[in-house]
Design an enzyme around this catalytic site. Structure first.
Site, PDB file in Angstrom:
ATOM      1  N   ASP A 152       0.833  -1.205   0.000  1.00  0.00           N
ATOM      2  CA  ASP A 152       0.000   0.000   0.000  1.00  0.00           C
ATOM      3  C   ASP A 152       0.864   1.250   0.000  1.00  0.00           C
ATOM      4  O   ASP A 152       0.603   2.194  -0.726  1.00  0.00           O
ATOM      5  CB  ASP A 152      -0.975   0.009   1.190  1.00  0.00           C
ATOM      6  CG  ASP A 152      -0.285  -0.234   2.514  1.00  0.00           C
ATOM      7  OD1 ASP A 152       0.771  -0.902   2.538  1.00  0.00           O
ATOM      8  OD2 ASP A 152      -0.777   0.241   3.552  1.00  0.00           O
TER       9      ASP A 152
ATOM     10  N   ASP B 127       7.153   4.027   3.002  1.00  0.00           N
ATOM     11  CA  ASP B 127       7.443   5.214   3.805  1.00  0.00           C
ATOM     12  C   ASP B 127       8.956   5.240   4.052  1.00  0.00           C
ATOM     13  O   ASP B 127       9.711   5.758   3.224  1.00  0.00           O
ATOM     14  CB  ASP B 127       6.618   5.144   5.101  1.00  0.00           C
ATOM     15  CG  ASP B 127       6.650   6.424   5.903  1.00  0.00           C
ATOM     16  OD1 ASP B 127       7.440   7.322   5.561  1.00  0.00           O
ATOM     17  OD2 ASP B 127       5.895   6.537   6.881  1.00  0.00           O
TER      18      ASP B 127
ATOM     19  N   PHE C 225       0.107  13.186   7.388  1.00  0.00           N
ATOM     20  CA  PHE C 225      -0.534  12.069   8.092  1.00  0.00           C
ATOM     21  C   PHE C 225      -1.738  11.611   7.275  1.00  0.00           C
ATOM     22  O   PHE C 225      -2.836  12.146   7.404  1.00  0.00           O
ATOM     23  CB  PHE C 225      -0.970  12.504   9.489  1.00  0.00           C
ATOM     24  CG  PHE C 225      -1.064  11.357  10.446  1.00  0.00           C
ATOM     25  CD1 PHE C 225      -0.246  11.305  11.562  1.00  0.00           C
ATOM     26  CD2 PHE C 225      -1.952  10.310  10.215  1.00  0.00           C
ATOM     27  CE1 PHE C 225      -0.318  10.218  12.444  1.00  0.00           C
ATOM     28  CE2 PHE C 225      -2.025   9.229  11.075  1.00  0.00           C
ATOM     29  CZ  PHE C 225      -1.204   9.186  12.198  1.00  0.00           C
TER      30      PHE C 225
ATOM     31  N   ARG D 180      -9.041   2.578   7.692  1.00  0.00           N
ATOM     32  CA  ARG D 180      -8.527   1.749   6.597  1.00  0.00           C
ATOM     33  C   ARG D 180      -9.574   1.578   5.499  1.00  0.00           C
ATOM     34  O   ARG D 180      -9.246   1.406   4.333  1.00  0.00           O
ATOM     35  CB  ARG D 180      -8.157   0.349   7.104  1.00  0.00           C
ATOM     36  CG  ARG D 180      -6.974   0.289   8.055  1.00  0.00           C
ATOM     37  CD  ARG D 180      -6.582  -1.169   8.263  1.00  0.00           C
ATOM     38  NE  ARG D 180      -5.760  -1.377   9.442  1.00  0.00           N
ATOM     39  CZ  ARG D 180      -4.438  -1.277   9.484  1.00  0.00           C
ATOM     40  NH1 ARG D 180      -3.784  -0.924   8.396  1.00  0.00           N
ATOM     41  NH2 ARG D 180      -3.774  -1.507  10.591  1.00  0.00           N
TER      42      ARG D 180
HETATM   43  C1  PRP Z   1       2.652   0.091   6.837  1.00  0.00           C
HETATM   44  C2  PRP Z   1       2.389  -0.241   5.375  1.00  0.00           C
HETATM   45  C3  PRP Z   1       3.697  -0.787   4.889  1.00  0.00           C
HETATM   46  C4  PRP Z   1       4.720  -0.156   5.814  1.00  0.00           C
HETATM   47  C5  PRP Z   1       5.494   0.897   5.086  1.00  0.00           C
HETATM   48  O1  PRP Z   1       2.430  -1.032   7.624  1.00  0.00           O
HETATM   49  O2  PRP Z   1       1.332  -1.142   5.226  1.00  0.00           O
HETATM   50  O3  PRP Z   1       3.747  -2.194   4.973  1.00  0.00           O
HETATM   51  O4  PRP Z   1       3.999   0.462   6.894  1.00  0.00           O
HETATM   52  O5  PRP Z   1       6.315   1.615   5.958  1.00  0.00           O
HETATM   53  P1  PRP Z   1       7.891   1.591   5.865  1.00  0.00           P
HETATM   54  O6  PRP Z   1       8.268   1.876   4.445  1.00  0.00           O
HETATM   55  O7  PRP Z   1       8.310   2.702   6.803  1.00  0.00           O
HETATM   56  O8  PRP Z   1       8.390   0.258   6.337  1.00  0.00           O
HETATM   57  P2  PRP Z   1       2.340  -0.950   9.217  1.00  0.00           P
HETATM   58  O9  PRP Z   1       3.632  -1.460   9.796  1.00  0.00           O
HETATM   59  O10 PRP Z   1       1.916   0.426   9.632  1.00  0.00           O
HETATM   60  O11 PRP Z   1       1.233  -2.004   9.569  1.00  0.00           O
HETATM   61  P3  PRP Z   1      -0.270  -2.085   8.988  1.00  0.00           P
HETATM   62  O12 PRP Z   1      -0.152  -2.402   7.517  1.00  0.00           O
HETATM   63  O13 PRP Z   1      -0.898  -3.199   9.760  1.00  0.00           O
HETATM   64  O14 PRP Z   1      -0.927  -0.745   9.222  1.00  0.00           O
END
Ligand code: PRP
Length: 196
Positions: A115, A118, A167, A180
């Protein structure tokens, strides 16, 4: 804000109360899903090797579901659950597997469906982990990316949108496990995430 976005924004009082502004409309997301799925289907159409989509819980679920249905090639769907700990703001953060994929991916075409990218920590770890299992190919597809936030060079084969470092919630992205299910991506009002 254009008229369509304004309508969507006002369509539900609850959304409107919490979202500062929509940055990617539901229509724009669905158009992009179609485009990305077409590109990946074309790339892999001539391969005799099985195609395995790998998504990471929970954020990628919405995109995974839409993306898989927009493809014109047959696939298997796999999900992983990961937990990052340590200093997750640096590339030295550690990732622990809570749920692994169930299929053998050796000599298969793997498509990672994310998705958002970051910090890039999740994806860089996932790439190393999956490549260690000797797939025939690995393709990275991500709906969103925050440019300039990655600590290492992250290869993305097919990207939906670069978004500002704000955010954002919706289309799988959460704040405290909420939002979500929103069909669009929007900026959460600061008073919502700062007062929790
Ligand atoms: C989010 C998203 C990615 C990850 C990206 O998952 O779904 O997998 O963060 O961030 P990064 O590039 O800094 O690693 P999260 O760990 O928030 O869990 P979630 O999908 O359950 O919300």
């Amino acid at each position: 804000m254009d008229a369509d976005l304004q309508n969507e924004f006002n369509g539900d009082e609850w959304y409107g109360n919490h979202i500062e502004r929509v940055i990617i409309s539901a229509d724009a997301i669905q158009e992009k899903v179609t485009e990305l799925a077409k590109r990946v289907s074309t790339d892999l159409a001539d391969s005799d090797d099985e195609i395995i989509l790998v998504g990471v819980f929970k954020g990628a679920v919405m995109f995974m579901a839409d993306f898989a249905r927009a493809l014109s090639v047959p696939v298997k769907m796999e999900f992983m659950a990961l937990s990052s700990y340590g200093d997750s703001t640096t590339s030295s953060g550690t990732v622990r597997i809570l749920k692994d994929i169930d299929s053998d991916i050796k000599d298969k075409n793997v498509v990672i469906v994310e998705d958002i990218i970051d910090s890039g920590l999740t994806l860089s770890w996932l790439l190393k982990y999956l490549e260690g299992q000797e797939p025939a190919s690995v393709t990275v597809v991500s709906m969103l990316r925050k440019p300039g936030m990655q600590h290492t060079d992250i290869p993305v084969d097919h990207l939906g949108f670069d978004i500002p470092n704000e955010f954002v919630v919706g289309y799988g992205l959460d704040f405290a496990e909420r939002y979500r299910e929103l069909p669009f991506v929007g900026v959460l009002k600061s008073e919502i995430h700062q007062n929790s």
